[in-house]
Design an enzyme around this catalytic site. Structure first.
Site, PDB file in Angstrom:
ATOM      1  N   HIS A  85       0.806  -1.229  -0.066  1.00  0.00           N
ATOM      2  CA  HIS A  85       0.118   0.118  -0.034  1.00  0.00           C
ATOM      3  C   HIS A  85       0.681   1.173  -0.103  1.00  0.00           C
ATOM      4  CE1 HIS A  85      -3.082   2.903   0.456  1.00  0.00           C
ATOM      5  NE2 HIS A  85      -3.913   1.965   0.316  1.00  0.00           N
TER       6      HIS A  85
ATOM      7  N   PHE B 218      -7.473  -8.969  14.502  1.00  0.00           N
ATOM      8  CA  PHE B 218      -7.342  -7.642  15.329  1.00  0.00           C
ATOM      9  C   PHE B 218      -8.871  -7.104  15.351  1.00  0.00           C
ATOM     10  CE2 PHE B 218      -3.377  -8.437  14.523  1.00  0.00           C
ATOM     11  CZ  PHE B 218      -2.863  -8.360  13.048  1.00  0.00           C
TER      12      PHE B 218
ATOM     13  N   ASP C  34     -11.655  -5.478  15.203  1.00  0.00           N
ATOM     14  CA  ASP C  34     -12.281  -3.996  15.014  1.00  0.00           C
ATOM     15  C   ASP C  34     -13.519  -3.957  14.549  1.00  0.00           C
ATOM     16  OD1 ASP C  34     -11.620  -3.338  11.433  1.00  0.00           O
ATOM     17  OD2 ASP C  34     -12.443  -5.142  12.774  1.00  0.00           O
TER      18      ASP C  34
ATOM     19  N   ASP D  39      -6.867 -12.286   8.823  1.00  0.00           N
ATOM     20  CA  ASP D  39      -7.332 -10.551   9.080  1.00  0.00           C
ATOM     21  C   ASP D  39      -7.233  -9.770   7.974  1.00  0.00           C
ATOM     22  OD1 ASP D  39      -6.671  -7.866  10.028  1.00  0.00           O
ATOM     23  OD2 ASP D  39      -7.854  -8.600  11.627  1.00  0.00           O
TER      24      ASP D  39
HETATM   25  N1  56B Z   1      -8.679  -5.955  11.760  1.00  0.00           N
HETATM   26  C1  56B Z   1      -8.170  -5.086  11.434  1.00  0.00           C
HETATM   27  N2  56B Z   1      -8.662  -4.012  11.527  1.00  0.00           N
HETATM   28  C2  56B Z   1      -7.828  -2.699  10.812  1.00  0.00           C
HETATM   29  C3  56B Z   1      -6.925  -3.063   9.916  1.00  0.00           C
HETATM   30  C4  56B Z   1      -6.390  -1.817   9.638  1.00  0.00           C
HETATM   31  C5  56B Z   1      -5.385  -1.535   8.551  1.00  0.00           C
HETATM   32  N3  56B Z   1      -4.331  -2.414   8.295  1.00  0.00           N
HETATM   33  C6  56B Z   1      -4.591  -2.953   6.785  1.00  0.00           C
HETATM   34  C7  56B Z   1      -4.222  -2.077   5.798  1.00  0.00           C
HETATM   35  C8  56B Z   1      -3.194  -2.391   5.074  1.00  0.00           C
HETATM   36  C9  56B Z   1      -2.712  -3.524   5.355  1.00  0.00           C
HETATM   37  O1  56B Z   1      -2.144  -4.878   4.695  1.00  0.00           O
HETATM   38  C10 56B Z   1      -3.765  -4.163   6.471  1.00  0.00           C
HETATM   39  O2  56B Z   1      -4.458  -5.143   5.800  1.00  0.00           O
HETATM   40  C11 56B Z   1      -7.173  -0.896  10.108  1.00  0.00           C
HETATM   41  N4  56B Z   1      -7.920  -1.673  10.917  1.00  0.00           N
HETATM   42  C12 56B Z   1      -8.894  -0.821  11.692  1.00  0.00           C
HETATM   43  O3  56B Z   1     -10.204  -0.851  11.032  1.00  0.00           O
HETATM   44  C13 56B Z   1     -10.959   0.224  11.450  1.00  0.00           C
HETATM   45  C14 56B Z   1     -11.074   1.490  10.304  1.00  0.00           C
HETATM   46  O4  56B Z   1     -11.873   1.043   9.228  1.00  0.00           O
HETATM   47  P1  56B Z   1     -12.413   2.091   8.036  1.00  0.00           P
HETATM   48  O5  56B Z   1     -12.855   3.260   9.084  1.00  0.00           O
HETATM   49  O6  56B Z   1     -13.219   1.380   6.984  1.00  0.00           O
HETATM   50  O7  56B Z   1     -10.838   2.772   7.785  1.00  0.00           O
HETATM   51  C15 56B Z   1     -10.381   0.775  12.684  1.00  0.00           C
HETATM   52  O8  56B Z   1     -10.771   0.029  13.730  1.00  0.00           O
HETATM   53  C16 56B Z   1      -9.121   0.208  12.481  1.00  0.00           C
HETATM   54  O9  56B Z   1      -8.117   0.195  13.577  1.00  0.00           O
HETATM   55  C17 56B Z   1      -6.478  -4.458   9.629  1.00  0.00           C
HETATM   56  O10 56B Z   1      -5.403  -4.791   8.917  1.00  0.00           O
HETATM   57  N5  56B Z   1      -7.096  -5.422  10.408  1.00  0.00           N
END
Ligand code: 56B
Length: 371
Positions: free
Chosen positions: A82, A268, A270, A344
């Site tokens: 990214h 994680f 979320d 995840d």
């Molecule tokens: N379970 C989980 N939650 C994650 C992530 C990420 C960022 N990582 C990714 C990005 C590139 C990497 O390759 C990862 O894939 C952010 N969040 C959570 O999401 C919420 C935000 O959502 P929205 O409002 O739609 O942007 C917020 O609670 C934030 O803490 C993850 O990976 N896993």
């Protein structure tokens, strides 16, 4: 600046460090020993009343993930691919990730029309987590050392508000004061005890993810994401675990990202991943809970429903991981890495790629510093 105790949003952090053997328990409040995130997921699922795990959906998810692992569409490279993430796996990347995961929470807007917080960079407009990453990018390009503990341990609300300002009028980032308090807390501790960098914390843990997890929740209370559920202290540790997961992914499991027990890290929990689990039919809400979420009612951090959603999402990923391993084994691909972090990433990235499709599935809204 102390974290605001008066606000309901941030449970009081009067945490008692138990003189325990941390190999069994983590950090606990009011003298109760706390289950690990994996055990917490199991315990919460067993006792849940409004959230259920569905076998058929687990299998459906597992087949899709197995295919993406085989085609390499899903891999450890996802994080660095990214454009807004650090492209070089070095000490500056560690400090970027630590800063980002200190504030990696609550990117939805609490005002009644939920006007989304947007940040534009390089001709593209981002929302949510990536808007936050774009704001970091812009700050660094403007010479603001936002990821340096020397800077953020003293950052003022006005400075942070300006750094995180939205490009669309009237929308703004939530929980600004709590974010400032988190930065002061973590920045000061890094300077006082860890030579001003999270790299020192990693070096102290001899490549053990579990040791690092315990150090994070012990030294940085704003990462100590726990609750009491049916009389048992449970740990979710979403930001503490995503911090480890992001370092592992950024370094592709090498050097500072090399952890011998990385597979013990859970997903994680979320507010986005449950939407995907419902979409795949791997998780189900009772009619009553679904109606509550559709009515846009906020759930209190630590409430039964909120803990059930987060705990069951941990258990879903654990069961999906077992199923994926079985599928890959039966197809002669047992060499492929399968862990909760990659699953995840699949789920979280799925939600971004299919945002329209998932629009009709409400996400639970909890104003909290933990996710
Ligand atoms: N379970 C989980 N939650 C994650 C992530 C990420 C960022 N990582 C990714 C990005 C590139 C990497 O390759 C990862 O894939 C952010 N969040 C959570 O999401 C919420 C935000 O959502 P929205 O409002 O739609 O942007 C917020 O609670 C934030 O803490 C993850 O990976 N896993």
């Amino acid at each position: 600046m102390e974290v605001s105790r008066s606000r309901k949003l941030t449970p009081s952090w009067n945490i008692h460090i138990q003189q325990f053997d941390f190999s069994k328990v983590f950090f606990s409040r009011s003298n109760m020993s706390v289950l690990s995130p994996k055990k917490s997921g199991e315990f919460i699922t067993k006792n849940a009343k409004n959230v259920f795990i569905e076998e058929s959906g687990i299998k459906k998810l597992a087949h899709e993930i197995a295919e993406e692992l085989k085609s390499k569409e899903l891999s450890i490279d996802g994080f660095s691919q990214h454009e807004l993430h650090p492209q070089k796996a070095d000490e500056a990347a560690v400090d970027w990730i630590f800063f980002a995961d200190t504030l990696n929470f609550c990117f939805w807007s609490a005002d009644k029309d939920h006007k989304s917080w947007e940040v534009s960079w390089n001709g593209k407009t981002y929302t949510g987590y990536f808007a936050f990453c774009a704001a970091i990018k812009k700050a660094l390009e403007n010479g603001i050392p936002i990821t340096s503990p020397k800077f953020y341990s003293q950052v003022t609300s006005e400075q942070l508000e300006k750094i995180l300002r939205s490009d669309n009028p009237n929308a703004k980032v939530t929980l600004l004061e709590d974010r400032v308090a988190c930065l002061h807390q973590t920045g000061k501790k890094l300077i006082e005890k860890y030579k001003g960098s999270f790299v020192e914390c990693i070096k102290e843990c001899s490549n053990s993810a579990q040791s690092l997890l315990k150090l994070i929740v012990q030294e940085f209370p704003c990462f100590c994401d726990e609750a009491t559920f049916h009389g048992q202290r449970v740990a979710i540790y979403k930001r503490a675990q995503i911090l480890i997961g992001d370092i592992w992914a950024c370094f592709r499991g090498q050097g500072l990202g090399h952890f011998t027990d990385i597979d013990t890290i859970t997903m994680f929990a979320d507010y986005r991943i449950p939407q995907v689990m419902i979409h795949f039919g791997a998780m189900k809400y009772s009619d009553e809970l679904m109606a509550l979420l559709k009515s846009d009612t906020f759930l209190e951090n630590g409430s039964e429903n909120e803990v059930e959603i987060r705990g069951c999402s941990i258990e879903v990923v654990e069961q999906v991981a077992d199923e994926v391993r079985k599928i890959l084994q039966s197809q002669g691909h047992s060499d492929l890495t399968v862990n909760a972090i990659l699953i995840d990433h699949f789920l979280w990235d799925y939600r971004r790629k299919h945002a329209e499709e998932l629009e009709s599935i409400p996400f639970h809204k909890t104003l909290s510093i933990y996710y």
